[in-house]
Write a protein that holds these residues in place. Sequence first.
Motif, PDB file in Angstrom:
ATOM      1  N   GLY A 112      -8.486  -1.933 -17.409  1.00 47.05           N
ATOM      2  CA  GLY A 112      -8.659  -2.159 -18.839  1.00 47.05           C
ATOM      3  C   GLY A 112      -8.119  -3.472 -19.363  1.00 47.05           C
ATOM      4  O   GLY A 112      -8.448  -3.876 -20.474  1.00 47.05           O
ATOM      5  N   SER A 113      -7.289  -4.164 -18.585  1.00 47.82           N
ATOM      6  CA  SER A 113      -6.679  -5.400 -19.081  1.00 47.82           C
ATOM      7  C   SER A 113      -6.101  -6.191 -17.910  1.00 47.82           C
ATOM      8  O   SER A 113      -5.987  -5.673 -16.796  1.00 47.82           O
ATOM      9  CB  SER A 113      -5.563  -5.090 -20.077  1.00 47.82           C
ATOM     10  N   ALA A 114      -5.686  -7.419 -18.192  1.00 51.45           N
ATOM     11  CA  ALA A 114      -5.055  -8.256 -17.166  1.00 51.45           C
ATOM     12  C   ALA A 114      -3.738  -7.628 -16.703  1.00 51.45           C
ATOM     13  O   ALA A 114      -3.397  -7.697 -15.516  1.00 51.45           O
ATOM     14  CB  ALA A 114      -4.828  -9.668 -17.702  1.00 51.45           C
ATOM     15  N   ASN A 115      -2.989  -7.023 -17.624  1.00 46.87           N
ATOM     16  CA  ASN A 115      -1.735  -6.356 -17.244  1.00 46.87           C
ATOM     17  C   ASN A 115      -1.996  -5.187 -16.301  1.00 46.87           C
ATOM     18  O   ASN A 115      -1.266  -4.981 -15.333  1.00 46.87           O
ATOM     19  CB  ASN A 115      -0.976  -5.865 -18.480  1.00 46.87           C
ATOM     20  N   ARG A 116      -3.026  -4.418 -16.592  1.00 45.48           N
ATOM     21  CA  ARG A 116      -3.351  -3.293 -15.729  1.00 45.48           C
ATOM     22  C   ARG A 116      -3.855  -3.777 -14.365  1.00 45.48           C
ATOM     23  O   ARG A 116      -3.634  -3.117 -13.354  1.00 45.48           O
ATOM     24  CB  ARG A 116      -4.375  -2.385 -16.399  1.00 45.48           C
ATOM     25  N   LYS A 117      -4.507  -4.922 -14.358  1.00 45.96           N
ATOM     26  CA  LYS A 117      -4.950  -5.513 -13.093  1.00 45.96           C
ATOM     27  C   LYS A 117      -3.740  -5.815 -12.209  1.00 45.96           C
ATOM     28  O   LYS A 117      -3.725  -5.486 -11.021  1.00 45.96           O
ATOM     29  CB  LYS A 117      -5.749  -6.791 -13.366  1.00 45.96           C
ATOM     30  N   GLN A 118      -2.725  -6.401 -12.789  1.00 44.80           N
ATOM     31  CA  GLN A 118      -1.502  -6.704 -12.040  1.00 44.80           C
ATOM     32  C   GLN A 118      -0.810  -5.423 -11.569  1.00 44.80           C
ATOM     33  O   GLN A 118      -0.286  -5.363 -10.459  1.00 44.80           O
ATOM     34  CB  GLN A 118      -0.549  -7.554 -12.887  1.00 44.80           C
ATOM     35  N   GLU A 119      -0.842  -4.416 -12.411  1.00 49.16           N
ATOM     36  CA  GLU A 119      -0.242  -3.130 -12.044  1.00 49.16           C
ATOM     37  C   GLU A 119      -0.962  -2.522 -10.834  1.00 49.16           C
ATOM     38  O   GLU A 119      -0.318  -2.054  -9.890  1.00 49.16           O
ATOM     39  CB  GLU A 119      -0.296  -2.175 -13.246  1.00 49.16           C
ATOM     40  N   LEU A 120      -2.286  -2.560 -10.849  1.00 44.34           N
ATOM     41  CA  LEU A 120      -3.059  -2.040  -9.723  1.00 44.34           C
ATOM     42  C   LEU A 120      -2.778  -2.846  -8.452  1.00 44.34           C
ATOM     43  O   LEU A 120      -2.594  -2.282  -7.376  1.00 44.34           O
ATOM     44  CB  LEU A 120      -4.553  -2.051 -10.043  1.00 44.34           C
ATOM     45  N   LEU A 121      -2.727  -4.155  -8.591  1.00 44.91           N
ATOM     46  CA  LEU A 121      -2.494  -4.998  -7.421  1.00 44.91           C
ATOM     47  C   LEU A 121      -1.099  -4.825  -6.830  1.00 44.91           C
ATOM     48  O   LEU A 121      -0.880  -5.085  -5.648  1.00 44.91           O
ATOM     49  CB  LEU A 121      -2.731  -6.466  -7.775  1.00 44.91           C
ATOM     50  N   SER A 122      -0.147  -4.362  -7.642  1.00 46.46           N
ATOM     51  CA  SER A 122       1.215  -4.192  -7.142  1.00 46.46           C
ATOM     52  C   SER A 122       1.343  -2.982  -6.209  1.00 46.46           C
ATOM     53  O   SER A 122       2.205  -2.972  -5.329  1.00 46.46           O
ATOM     54  CB  SER A 122       2.211  -4.077  -8.302  1.00 46.46           C
ATOM     55  N   HIS A 123       0.496  -1.957  -6.388  1.00 48.40           N
ATOM     56  CA  HIS A 123       0.532  -0.744  -5.555  1.00 48.40           C
ATOM     57  C   HIS A 123      -0.892  -0.208  -5.372  1.00 48.40           C
ATOM     58  O   HIS A 123      -1.189   0.914  -5.784  1.00 48.40           O
ATOM     59  CB  HIS A 123       1.391   0.347  -6.200  1.00 48.40           C
ATOM     60  N   PRO A 124      -1.778  -0.970  -4.762  1.00 44.61           N
ATOM     61  CA  PRO A 124      -3.188  -0.556  -4.734  1.00 44.61           C
ATOM     62  C   PRO A 124      -3.452   0.772  -4.036  1.00 44.61           C
ATOM     63  O   PRO A 124      -4.192   1.606  -4.559  1.00 44.61           O
ATOM     64  CB  PRO A 124      -3.894  -1.710  -4.020  1.00 44.61           C
ATOM     65  N   ARG A 125      -2.839   0.990  -2.904  1.00 47.81           N
ATOM     66  CA  ARG A 125      -3.119   2.216  -2.142  1.00 47.81           C
ATOM     67  C   ARG A 125      -2.662   3.458  -2.908  1.00 47.81           C
ATOM     68  O   ARG A 125      -3.424   4.426  -3.059  1.00 47.81           O
ATOM     69  CB  ARG A 125      -2.437   2.155  -0.779  1.00 47.81           C
ATOM     70  N   ASP A 126      -1.436   3.433  -3.404  1.00 48.09           N
ATOM     71  CA  ASP A 126      -0.912   4.581  -4.156  1.00 48.09           C
ATOM     72  C   ASP A 126      -1.741   4.849  -5.409  1.00 48.09           C
ATOM     73  O   ASP A 126      -2.049   6.001  -5.723  1.00 48.09           O
ATOM     74  CB  ASP A 126       0.549   4.354  -4.547  1.00 48.09           C
ATOM     75  N   MET A 127      -2.078   3.781  -6.111  1.00 46.57           N
ATOM     76  CA  MET A 127      -2.812   3.959  -7.370  1.00 46.57           C
ATOM     77  C   MET A 127      -4.226   4.480  -7.115  1.00 46.57           C
ATOM     78  O   MET A 127      -4.714   5.328  -7.868  1.00 46.57           O
ATOM     79  CB  MET A 127      -2.824   2.660  -8.160  1.00 46.57           C
ATOM     80  N   LEU A 128      -4.866   3.997  -6.070  1.00 48.83           N
ATOM     81  CA  LEU A 128      -6.208   4.491  -5.768  1.00 48.83           C
ATOM     82  C   LEU A 128      -6.174   5.963  -5.367  1.00 48.83           C
ATOM     83  O   LEU A 128      -7.069   6.728  -5.736  1.00 48.83           O
ATOM     84  CB  LEU A 128      -6.868   3.659  -4.670  1.00 48.83           C
ATOM     85  N   MET A 129      -5.155   6.371  -4.641  1.00 50.29           N
ATOM     86  CA  MET A 129      -5.036   7.784  -4.269  1.00 50.29           C
ATOM     87  C   MET A 129      -4.837   8.658  -5.507  1.00 50.29           C
ATOM     88  O   MET A 129      -5.475   9.708  -5.650  1.00 50.29           O
ATOM     89  CB  MET A 129      -3.890   7.975  -3.267  1.00 50.29           C
ATOM     90  N   LYS A 130      -3.987   8.224  -6.437  1.00 45.99           N
ATOM     91  CA  LYS A 130      -3.768   8.987  -7.676  1.00 45.99           C
ATOM     92  C   LYS A 130      -5.040   9.013  -8.526  1.00 45.99           C
ATOM     93  O   LYS A 130      -5.395  10.044  -9.104  1.00 45.99           O
ATOM     94  CB  LYS A 130      -2.627   8.380  -8.485  1.00 45.99           C
ATOM     95  N   ALA A 131      -5.699   7.869  -8.611  1.00 47.20           N
ATOM     96  CA  ALA A 131      -6.932   7.791  -9.397  1.00 47.20           C
ATOM     97  C   ALA A 131      -8.001   8.707  -8.803  1.00 47.20           C
ATOM     98  O   ALA A 131      -8.729   9.385  -9.532  1.00 47.20           O
ATOM     99  CB  ALA A 131      -7.425   6.347  -9.460  1.00 47.20           C
ATOM    100  N   LYS A 132      -8.080   8.745  -7.484  1.00 52.13           N
ATOM    101  CA  LYS A 132      -9.075   9.600  -6.828  1.00 52.13           C
ATOM    102  C   LYS A 132      -8.808  11.071  -7.141  1.00 52.13           C
ATOM    103  O   LYS A 132      -9.748  11.829  -7.406  1.00 52.13           O
ATOM    104  CB  LYS A 132      -9.069   9.375  -5.324  1.00 52.13           C
ATOM    105  N   ASP A 133      -7.551  11.480  -7.133  1.00 50.43           N
ATOM    106  CA  ASP A 133      -7.213  12.867  -7.465  1.00 50.43           C
ATOM    107  C   ASP A 133      -7.715  13.224  -8.863  1.00 50.43           C
ATOM    108  O   ASP A 133      -8.307  14.284  -9.077  1.00 50.43           O
ATOM    109  CB  ASP A 133      -5.706  13.101  -7.371  1.00 50.43           C
TER     110      ASP A 133
END
Length: 140
Positions: A112-133
């Motif tokens: 949703g934003s540049a800040n959220r982009k940085q947040e995703l890039l800081s922990h991509p694997r964990d965040m993708l797993m949570k998002a998938k759930d």
Amino acid sequence: MFDNRLKSSLIAALLALPLPAFAQDWALSGYDPVAYVTQEKAVSGRAEIVTNWRGREYHFASEANRALFEANPRAYTPGFDGLCVVALTEGRSEPGDPRQFVTIGQRVYFVGSANRKQELLSHPRDMLMKAKDMWLKIKP
């Protein structure tokens, strides 16, 4: 009280107005889905180069990009149907911004934003797993 001619004129004028972008069913707000993968940037599609897939209208910057998409649409559509990955990890379903994207592996994801982009890039694997759930709970 409106007379019938005034009502008809008003209705005709309203129908002649262009639909706002949010009312159109343009996937990715008109951005070319192939360009995210091939050019690694958000590129506006052209209104005259279009295809429909799964009930949505996709626009492309070139005929070559449209052909690539039509051959394998799943390879070019963003993960989680373009929802913001970070919002999904927080239990919310929010559209991502097609100008704010991250490529992880061979898949494009919106945030949703540049800040959220940085947040995703800081922990991509964990965040993708949570998002998938979350995605598995809400997907149509």
